[in-house]
Design a protein around this motif. Structure first.
Motif, PDB file in Angstrom:
ATOM      1  N   ILE A   1       2.863  -7.033   3.109  1.00  0.00           N
ATOM      2  CA  ILE A   1       4.194  -6.675   3.258  1.00  0.00           C
ATOM      3  C   ILE A   1       4.773  -5.901   1.935  1.00  0.00           C
TER       4      ILE A   1
ATOM      5  N   PRO B   1       1.745   0.225   3.067  1.00  0.00           N
ATOM      6  CA  PRO B   1       2.818   0.925   3.546  1.00  0.00           C
ATOM      7  C   PRO B   1       3.037   0.277   4.746  1.00  0.00           C
TER       8      PRO B   1
ATOM      9  N   LYS C   1      -3.543   7.285   9.930  1.00  0.00           N
ATOM     10  CA  LYS C   1      -5.187   7.206   9.346  1.00  0.00           C
ATOM     11  C   LYS C   1      -5.045   6.593   7.972  1.00  0.00           C
ATOM     12  N   ASN C   2      -5.934   5.757   7.589  1.00  0.00           N
ATOM     13  CA  ASN C   2      -5.754   4.901   6.351  1.00  0.00           C
ATOM     14  C   ASN C   2      -4.564   4.218   6.315  1.00  0.00           C
ATOM     15  N   GLY C   3      -3.717   4.061   7.360  1.00  0.00           N
ATOM     16  CA  GLY C   3      -2.374   3.680   7.139  1.00  0.00           C
ATOM     17  C   GLY C   3      -2.393   1.885   6.757  1.00  0.00           C
TER      18      GLY C   3
ATOM     19  N   ALA D   1      -4.581   0.804   4.406  1.00  0.00           N
ATOM     20  CA  ALA D   1      -5.206   0.520   2.948  1.00  0.00           C
ATOM     21  C   ALA D   1      -3.886  -0.040   2.386  1.00  0.00           C
ATOM     22  N   LEU D   2      -4.635  -0.367   0.921  1.00  0.00           N
ATOM     23  CA  LEU D   2      -3.425  -0.697   0.006  1.00  0.00           C
ATOM     24  C   LEU D   2      -2.549   0.514  -0.620  1.00  0.00           C
ATOM     25  N   SER D   3      -1.302   0.553  -0.830  1.00  0.00           N
ATOM     26  CA  SER D   3      -0.462   1.569  -1.352  1.00  0.00           C
ATOM     27  C   SER D   3      -1.170   2.716  -2.053  1.00  0.00           C
ATOM     28  N   THR D   4      -1.694   2.123  -3.312  1.00  0.00           N
ATOM     29  CA  THR D   4      -2.302   3.124  -4.029  1.00  0.00           C
ATOM     30  C   THR D   4      -3.783   2.812  -4.541  1.00  0.00           C
TER      31      THR D   4
ATOM     32  N   GLY E   1       7.270  -7.575 -10.642  1.00  0.00           N
ATOM     33  CA  GLY E   1       6.259  -7.339  -9.600  1.00  0.00           C
ATOM     34  C   GLY E   1       5.977  -8.602  -8.674  1.00  0.00           C
TER      35      GLY E   1
ATOM     36  N   ALA F   1       0.541  -5.530  -8.670  1.00  0.00           N
ATOM     37  CA  ALA F   1       0.339  -4.710 -10.042  1.00  0.00           C
ATOM     38  C   ALA F   1      -0.661  -3.751 -10.100  1.00  0.00           C
ATOM     39  N   GLY F   2      -0.752  -3.088 -11.027  1.00  0.00           N
ATOM     40  CA  GLY F   2      -1.835  -2.154 -11.048  1.00  0.00           C
ATOM     41  C   GLY F   2      -3.412  -2.368 -11.398  1.00  0.00           C
TER      42      GLY F   2
ATOM     43  N   PHE G   1      -4.756   4.899 -18.070  1.00  0.00           N
ATOM     44  CA  PHE G   1      -3.902   4.384 -16.711  1.00  0.00           C
ATOM     45  C   PHE G   1      -4.346   2.879 -16.451  1.00  0.00           C
ATOM     46  N   MET G   2      -4.801   2.276 -17.396  1.00  0.00           N
ATOM     47  CA  MET G   2      -4.979   0.791 -17.179  1.00  0.00           C
ATOM     48  C   MET G   2      -4.455   0.018 -18.437  1.00  0.00           C
TER      49      MET G   2
END
Lengths: 560, 560
Positions: B281, B285, B303-305, B307-310, B341, B364-365, B523-524
């Motif tokens: 949820i 996406p 396609k790939n819909g 998958a996790l959002s990012t 989050g 989270a990232g 980035f992390m």
């Protein structure tokens, strides 16, 4: 999370999304609106009230059944709310009835804000006569905005008076309403910030977004707005300051103009959830609707809980309006189903041309990806907006002296070619050590992901900056007048254990830039793609040369 | 998006979340369950059916009012569905009634799967006698699982037979039910994959997740599972293969065991949305609920819909169970409100000890951040699980020869110290050029974010790898037996324009590792934090030495 029942005046899409958020928190809601209104569809109850939110008795009936009253639209009967507040002090009404009443009259709203020191376009009340409108033309110049003070939304009730000849038709269009005039704001972008006012009067805000209107109706929202950080900060500050002047709790939508000179003016405020905040459903941990529910019940919100979900979250919201032919808008909806990262939200309304039927949120790791997906959803009819001006820099290029610029500029051009937002400046380790300290320590929090530092001779800049940041630092040894640059190379590359500098070849700012792009590309797919294209192009270049060499022979090739 | 009405057998939390997803698509739903069941609360209708999904007449009544029938629970009256399918071929029922019937009997389900070549624990039917159970003990050894064939969920109906003395109490506990026995699967982790079967029989799957049970009830779900990519791929393949053997459309929850030796066995299948898919949820996406609605109506999925959002999205789902004292579970819910989050989903149920009241999704990232936030929500009672074994490598360390290992191992130890997942191997540019090509071209797709390459002498490895990937490559010049390593340094650092190698000092693998960590940290955030702590510690070290030097004087310091 709370046993109190919330009554909502209005059951359109905003009410519906409030109900959805409330249900997820086990909070009961009752709606006053027409039978089967969108919000009523998703909350089974025999206690909803059928009627209009402008009808005093219907409002009183709803009030008698709930513990907390709120609104999804500002055009409610505010007078009865003011009476109710006096008669039943135990009934909580958010935002405060006085706030709703004040905001309903856009001229009074503006006078209030200007009185509180909020920057807003100059406004005057007008009489509905040609003389009065001409006098305003002389005062403000043309064009100026003629606006209805009340019952205005989605651009209805606004008239652009372009010149003196427009005046009679402007009067004809708006004559039945109380009017005021606003000086024209020549804006570069329209911004919006959703602000939550908590019961204790404190304010929290979501990121500033950019709204794109089409025929005066919200068409697209870019979150976050494609503006520099400093503008982002100022927009949120202005919005929070404005909302802090009103009484009561809840979410407020604050629309603003970003002028050509960078000034931000407040346009108007909605005392409720707002179209420009729909992106929060999919792009933020807590949506604007849940934030409103929490605020009016006095439930807490996490620190930083209104930020985008991750540091790389970007979103675009596309409104779905009723098409000219029945259900024509479903074409866009169908394309959204096959577009990765897109989420469709429909409102349970009967279709009608121009009616807000739903919206689509597109979420991705970069605005570039969001725009690509938006183009897919919109089909071939609408071109992709490729505007990425004002993006905040991802790479910082610094050098010890302007004499290094001819070498470093080559790297800057590569970044430009790849569409990487970057900044270039001079920072000297030996001559501006404190400036260097500030630059190095602040770079990461400003969003810089890689620093490229060029220096010649003793070349301390790259190493010193690396010592004061945890970002990757790329060093470019700049060839000086003696020692052929080997001095710079050794000074930069031979760093002690613990403090690495990614050193490239002497004078090779090209490679420094490409290395910075590789650092970005490891996390940002759009640069990965561009790098692949770049390497195909340089391979082609070599193959082209080889073909010519093989064709004409090496002696002739050499002689060229 | 579709004018057909969906009837749902069962109106618990799964039905409720199906309704929520359907309403967002303007799709009407009708529920068969007790009055005011969770799903009915959020869909106003006078046409819902009150009653039980095992009552034939109630099922027939719902069927008469809808175009498509589906289930939120497998324990429905499947026989009446089979009859209905014959009587009304125009009524679509998903998944197929035969599928529901087959899956209801867990022994038949297992026989079906094993018959289709799906790896699953060996199973035998049993008579409810001590002799039969003893015979199974002799066949399977102890412990083994004794399970009810029907009406089992959340561990109810399962009994671990640890030894021959357990047999009489096992029989007592389960004697009223038809039973079967399963060979014990000594698993390392429990995995689950949500699979969508489309009307054309094709399957799509969400990422494999890891489920943590507590008292036989799902407690936590980690998405994605903390397993190597190869296991992730095998788990999804097995789950899709299993679901492909059933008829009808919709979502299936597939539970699996990952054994100590890496083998994956199918545990059981639910023909409906599943607790292990609630994370979708907020982390994907398209949620499992929307995917089910789309599948049974024949609407497409991107396609790939699934998958996790990012690429950096990580999620943990925490079930909220009714506490032993009334509403005690609200403590966890309240802490979730102040945790960034975290998103709370409550189901509108009356609280009862152990009852599934809601769930909390944390997104989270990184998994590290998710775990930190989970700990905050759980309070001090439960410790953070810091398990990150089997994470896929972010950094690849390669070297041209094993003689480089003593130098490169120092870098590996730094990565280990920082908790960065990495891999180390030998790749020679001159002796294994094709291996090098494969390594370089595949690294990015395997999730590697930075390559560290060490080489001596002609030292072509870093540059060649850089030429065949768009990842950042860090070069470590390894000191050879002659020229003091200056040959390696020049060979690595003096790359031509276009192909950068981030070169560090001779033999300085420490700095190569720290540079790789800086690339990640940009980035992390979790590595950013660790880098800051590291630099504080090395600063302290120098300050400590300075204090001693100042105290004892430089002559004495030198003599030590």
């Amino acid at each position: 999370m709370d046993s109190r029942t919330i009554g909502i005046l209005g059951g359109g899409q905003l009410g519906r999304m409030l109900v959805e958020a409330a249900s997820r928190l086990n909070i009961d809601t009752l709606i006053l609106d027409a039978e089967n209104a969108p919000a009523k569809q998703i909350r089974a109850s025999t206690l909803h009230v059928n009627g209009s939110f402008s009808d005093a008795s219907a409002v009183r009936e709803l009030a008698s059944r709930v513990d907390v009253l709120t609104v999804e639209i500002e055009h409610v009967n505010a007078d009865v709310l003011i009476e109710l507040q006096k008669e039943k002090p135990e009934l909580e009404i958010h935002p405060a009835p006085d706030t709703i009443k004040l905001i309903q009259d856009k001229y009074m709203q503006k006078m209030h804000l200007i009185g509180k020191g909020i920057a807003a376009p100059e406004s005057v009340s007008v009489e509905n006569t040609e003389e009065s409108l001409k006098a305003i033309g002389s005062k403000f110049g043309y064009p100026y905005m003629l606006k209805s003070r009340t019952q205005a939304y989605d651009g209805r009730g606004n008239y652009v008076v372009s010149s003196v000849v427009d005046i009679s038709s402007a009067l004809k269009a708006l004559s039945s309403r109380p009017l005021y005039a606003e000086k024209w704001a020549q804006f570069r972008k329209e911004l919006a910030v959703m602000v939550v006012r908590q019961k204790d009067g404190s304010t929290l805000s979501y990121p500033a977004v950019e709204t794109i209107q089409k025929n005066n109706i919200c068409h697209l929202v870019y979150a976050p707005a494609r503006i520099p950080d400093s503008v982002q900060t100022r927009a949120r500050y202005l919005a929070e300051k404005a909302v802090a002047t009103f009484a009561g709790a809840g979410i407020f939508g604050v629309e603003m103009f970003l002028l050509e000179d960078g000034e931000i003016l407040l346009n108007e405020i909605a005392p409720r959830p707002h179209n420009s905040g729909h992106y929060t459903i999919d792009a933020c941990p807590t949506s604007q609707f849940e934030a409103h529910i929490r605020a009016i019940l006095g439930l807490p919100i996490a620190k930083n809980g209104l930020a985008l979900s991750t540091p790389t979250t970007n979103a675009i919201m596309l409104n779905v309006l009723g098409a000219d032919h029945p259900n024509g808008e479903l074409e866009i909806c169908k394309r959204s189903l096959i577009t990765r990262g897109a989420t469709l939200h429909l409102y349970g309304k009967i279709t009608r041309p121009g009616r807000k039927m739903g919206h689509i949120n597109i979420v991705a790791g970069s605005m570039y990806e969001c725009e690509t997906r938006l183009a897919q959803i919109q089909g071939a009819d609408e071109a992709v907006s490729s505007e990425i001006e004002d993006e905040k820099p991802l790479v910082g290029i610094i050098m010890g002296s302007d004499s290094d610029l001819p070498v470093m500029a080559v790297g800057a051009r590569i970044l430009k070619q790849f569409g990487v937002p970057f900044e270039v400046t001079i920072v000297s380790a030996h001559r501006t050590p404190f400036r260097m300290t500030k630059y190095a320590t602040e770079a990461a929090t400003r969003g810089i992901r890689t620093i490229i530092a060029g220096a010649g001779g003793a070349a301390h800049l790259p190493g010193m900056v690396a010592a004061m940041t945890t970002l990757p630092v790329i060093g470019v040894p700049v060839k000086g007048s003696s020692l052929d640059g080997v001095d710079s190379l050794h000074s930069i590359v031979q760093m002690p254990r613990g403090i690495p500098v990614a050193t490239v070849a002497i004078n090779n700012a090209t490679n420094a830039a490409l290395l910075a792009i590789r650092n970005l590309a490891a996390f940002m797919p759009e640069y990965q793609l561009k790098l692949e294209q770049y390497y195909i192009s340089i391979e082609d270049e070599v193959l082209g040369k080889a073909a010519i060499l093989e064709k004409i022979g090496y002696e002739e090739y050499l002689s060229k």
